[in-house]
Scaffold this motif. Structure first.
Motif, PDB file in Angstrom:
ATOM      1  N   LEU A 174       0.594  -1.049   0.118  1.00 65.52           N
ATOM      2  CA  LEU A 174       0.008   0.150   0.048  1.00 65.52           C
ATOM      3  C   LEU A 174       0.542   0.750  -0.164  1.00 65.52           C
ATOM      4  N   VAL A 175       0.672   2.004  -1.015  1.00 61.36           N
ATOM      5  CA  VAL A 175       1.264   3.402  -0.718  1.00 61.36           C
ATOM      6  C   VAL A 175       0.731   4.508  -1.210  1.00 61.36           C
ATOM      7  N   VAL A 176       1.202   5.613  -0.123  1.00 55.44           N
ATOM      8  CA  VAL A 176       0.386   7.001   0.424  1.00 55.44           C
ATOM      9  C   VAL A 176       1.037   7.878  -0.329  1.00 55.44           C
ATOM     10  N   ASP A 177       0.689   8.790  -1.375  1.00 54.33           N
ATOM     11  CA  ASP A 177       1.267   9.977  -1.720  1.00 54.33           C
ATOM     12  C   ASP A 177       1.260  10.911  -0.894  1.00 54.33           C
ATOM     13  N   ARG A 178       2.228  11.084  -0.445  1.00 53.80           N
ATOM     14  CA  ARG A 178       2.244  12.166   0.708  1.00 53.80           C
ATOM     15  C   ARG A 178       1.589  13.289   0.407  1.00 53.80           C
ATOM     16  N   ASP A 179       1.773  14.475  -1.093  1.00 46.52           N
ATOM     17  CA  ASP A 179       1.229  15.512  -0.911  1.00 46.52           C
ATOM     18  C   ASP A 179      -0.357  15.113  -1.186  1.00 46.52           C
ATOM     19  N   VAL A 180      -0.808  13.968  -1.679  1.00 43.99           N
ATOM     20  CA  VAL A 180      -1.892  14.281  -1.810  1.00 43.99           C
ATOM     21  C   VAL A 180      -3.201  13.464  -0.923  1.00 43.99           C
ATOM     22  N   LEU A 181      -2.113  13.338   0.129  1.00 44.55           N
ATOM     23  CA  LEU A 181      -3.363  12.887   1.562  1.00 44.55           C
ATOM     24  C   LEU A 181      -3.059  13.864   2.365  1.00 44.55           C
ATOM     25  N   GLU A 182      -2.129  15.040   2.635  1.00 44.14           N
ATOM     26  CA  GLU A 182      -1.245  16.669   2.856  1.00 44.14           C
ATOM     27  C   GLU A 182      -2.727  17.139   2.282  1.00 44.14           C
ATOM     28  N   ALA A 183      -3.233  17.124   0.848  1.00 43.09           N
ATOM     29  CA  ALA A 183      -4.039  18.393   0.193  1.00 43.09           C
ATOM     30  C   ALA A 183      -5.194  17.992   1.328  1.00 43.09           C
ATOM     31  N   ASN A 184      -5.604  16.162   1.493  1.00 37.16           N
ATOM     32  CA  ASN A 184      -7.318  15.759   1.527  1.00 37.16           C
ATOM     33  C   ASN A 184      -7.729  16.121   3.462  1.00 37.16           C
ATOM     34  N   LEU A 185      -6.488  15.411   3.773  1.00 36.54           N
ATOM     35  CA  LEU A 185      -6.546  16.761   5.916  1.00 36.54           C
ATOM     36  C   LEU A 185      -6.560  18.124   5.826  1.00 36.54           C
ATOM     37  N   ALA A 186      -5.767  18.911   4.732  1.00 35.23           N
ATOM     38  CA  ALA A 186      -6.010  19.808   5.139  1.00 35.23           C
ATOM     39  C   ALA A 186      -7.232  20.737   4.241  1.00 35.23           C
ATOM     40  N   GLY A 187      -7.916  20.078   3.650  1.00 39.79           N
ATOM     41  CA  GLY A 187      -8.715  20.259   2.686  1.00 39.79           C
ATOM     42  C   GLY A 187     -10.236  20.259   3.610  1.00 39.79           C
ATOM     43  N   MET A 188      -9.943  19.341   4.336  1.00 41.59           N
ATOM     44  CA  MET A 188     -11.504  19.243   5.651  1.00 41.59           C
ATOM     45  C   MET A 188     -10.957  19.962   6.667  1.00 41.59           C
ATOM     46  N   ALA A 189      -9.665  20.280   6.528  1.00 40.46           N
ATOM     47  CA  ALA A 189      -9.658  20.706   8.393  1.00 40.46           C
ATOM     48  C   ALA A 189     -10.215  21.812   7.772  1.00 40.46           C
ATOM     49  N   SER A 190     -10.030  22.582   7.282  1.00 40.81           N
ATOM     50  CA  SER A 190     -10.362  23.916   5.874  1.00 40.81           C
ATOM     51  C   SER A 190     -12.281  24.390   6.080  1.00 40.81           C
ATOM     52  N   HIS A 191     -12.017  23.397   5.802  1.00 41.83           N
ATOM     53  CA  HIS A 191     -13.782  23.142   5.519  1.00 41.83           C
ATOM     54  C   HIS A 191     -14.778  22.985   6.903  1.00 41.83           C
ATOM     55  N   ALA A 192     -13.828  22.140   8.469  1.00 38.74           N
ATOM     56  CA  ALA A 192     -14.655  22.436   9.253  1.00 38.74           C
ATOM     57  C   ALA A 192     -14.724  23.695   9.737  1.00 38.74           C
ATOM     58  N   ARG A 193     -12.988  24.310   9.904  1.00 35.69           N
ATOM     59  CA  ARG A 193     -12.984  25.304  10.589  1.00 35.69           C
ATOM     60  C   ARG A 193     -13.953  26.204   9.708  1.00 35.69           C
TER      61      ARG A 193
END
Ligand SMILES: Cc1ncc(COP(=O)(O)O)c(C=O)c1O
Length: 361
Positions: free
Chosen positions: A16-35
């Protein structure tokens, strides 16, 4: 179509491979949506089961983590997460009850409940701790949870047993159907609102009104919900794509798999159900998708083989080449892996243990 940089050479497939940049964008996007909506984010850690990702979610402003089991809670508590919600109607008997109490004595803990019997057990297990109970409501998924009107009665039983009542929660899982996301988000808000009224009638306040799933997160009603608990959003998966809840560019986790056989327009990959998981909802178009070949479908799975069918003419991946498979349901794939291989710009940059792997009790 090719999404993002190619994989590093010489990966030991399947993995299983995680693309760090896409992960970071997903995490930041949801954090900003909630905020932006003024809603607390409490990501469900059952998706990644990974300390490194939990740390990042908390650093981006998550108020704590959601987990499904005492075992998951223990792993994240051991790693220093001080605020945990076990969003599950736990049956706190015997050794599970003793483990739950030990947890309650070292972290800020919330536990789900949905029956008077379950609440009585929680009350005897957790007496004298600061644990809060959150009443689970059925908003239309018809899995667990009481009808909103009954919430006050369960909450009153919890308070009568000496437990603190924090509020109500629901999982709008019926949003996992084509065209169902809007309805599920509406049902979620209506059910949480009605449950809060039921608590008020019982003389209790539902300070926490917790909802959320990945398909409904974008549609949540911030006037009713105070908290959002998506999990899959961190990686996304084929289900989210087929539901229209996420795009291909949000896929942060794939299974790297080698083409080991070719028959006509079918390929066989070295990643089977022991790597991808075998979940397939009735409407899914297959057992998974290929990130670089959206027209292809994983049409059959056995333990160590995935058959991929290509419906159209055109070049097929070569024998021996490595392709990226998007699992249908990423949570079940992660639970099968010891570690996640982390890549950025086609370089392998880290390996993260799936720390809560198999902690399902
Ligand atoms: C109780 C609960 N909360 C939150 C979630 C997270 O939702 P999703 O998997 O859509 O991200 C789930 C998922 O199963 C859940 O069961």
């Amino acid at each position: 179509m090719t999404v993002g940089p190619p994989l590093p050479a010489d990966l030991q497939t399947p993995c299983l491979v995680v693309d760090r940049d896409v992960l970071e964008a997903n995490l930041a996007g949801m954090a900003s949506h909630a905020r932006g909506l003024g809603v607390s984010l409490r990501p469900h850690a059952k998706t990644h089961k990974c300390l490194e990702i939990a740390d990042r979610q908390l650093a981006l402003g998550a108020v704590g983590l959601t987990v499904a089991t005492v075992g998951e809670a223990e792993v994240f508590a051991d790693a220093g997460c001080a605020d945990l919600f076990i969003a599950y109607p736990l049956w706190a008997a015997g050794s599970r009850g003793r483990r739950l109490r030990a947890l309650a004595e070292r972290v800020s803990l919330r536990v789900g409940a949905e029956s008077r019997e379950g609440v009585e057990l929680l009350a005897s297990t957790l007496a004298g701790t600061a644990t809060a109970v959150v009443i689970e409501i059925d908003s239309g998924h018809h899995r667990t949870g009481v009808t909103p009107e009954f919430a006050g009665e369960v909450a009153a039983a919890a308070q009568g047993g000496g437990l603190r009542v924090a509020g109500v929660f629901t999982f709008p899982g019926h949003g996992y159907g084509p065209g169902e996301r809007e309805r599920a988000a509406t049902d979620e808000a209506r059910a949480l609102g009605a449950a809060a009224s039921s608590l008020r009638d019982a003389g209790l306040e539902a300070r926490v009104r917790s909802g959320g799933s990945t398909p409904t997160a974008a549609l949540l009603d911030p006037h009713t919900l105070t908290e959002l608990r998506p999990g899959v959003y961190a990686f996304s998966d084929a289900q989210q794509i087929e539901l229209g809840a996420a795009g291909w560019d949000s896929v942060a986790l794939t299974a790297a798999a080698t083409v080991v056989s070719r028959r006509g327009r079918n390929l066989v990959l070295d990643a089977g159900s022991k790597v991808l998981g075998a979940d397939r909802l009735p409407w899914a178009t297959g057992y998974g998708r290929l990130l670089d070949h959206p027209e292809a479908r994983v049409t059959a799975l056995s333990e160590h083989h995935a058959t991929v069918s290509f419906p159209t003419d055109g070049p097929l991946p070569d024998l021996g080449s490595v392709v990226r498979v998007v699992p249908n349901h990423v949570c079940t794939a992660v639970n099968l892996a010891d570690e996640l291989v982390v890549v950025a710009d086609s370089a392998l940059i880290d390996q993260w243990p799936v720390a809560a792997r198999g902690r399902n009790a």
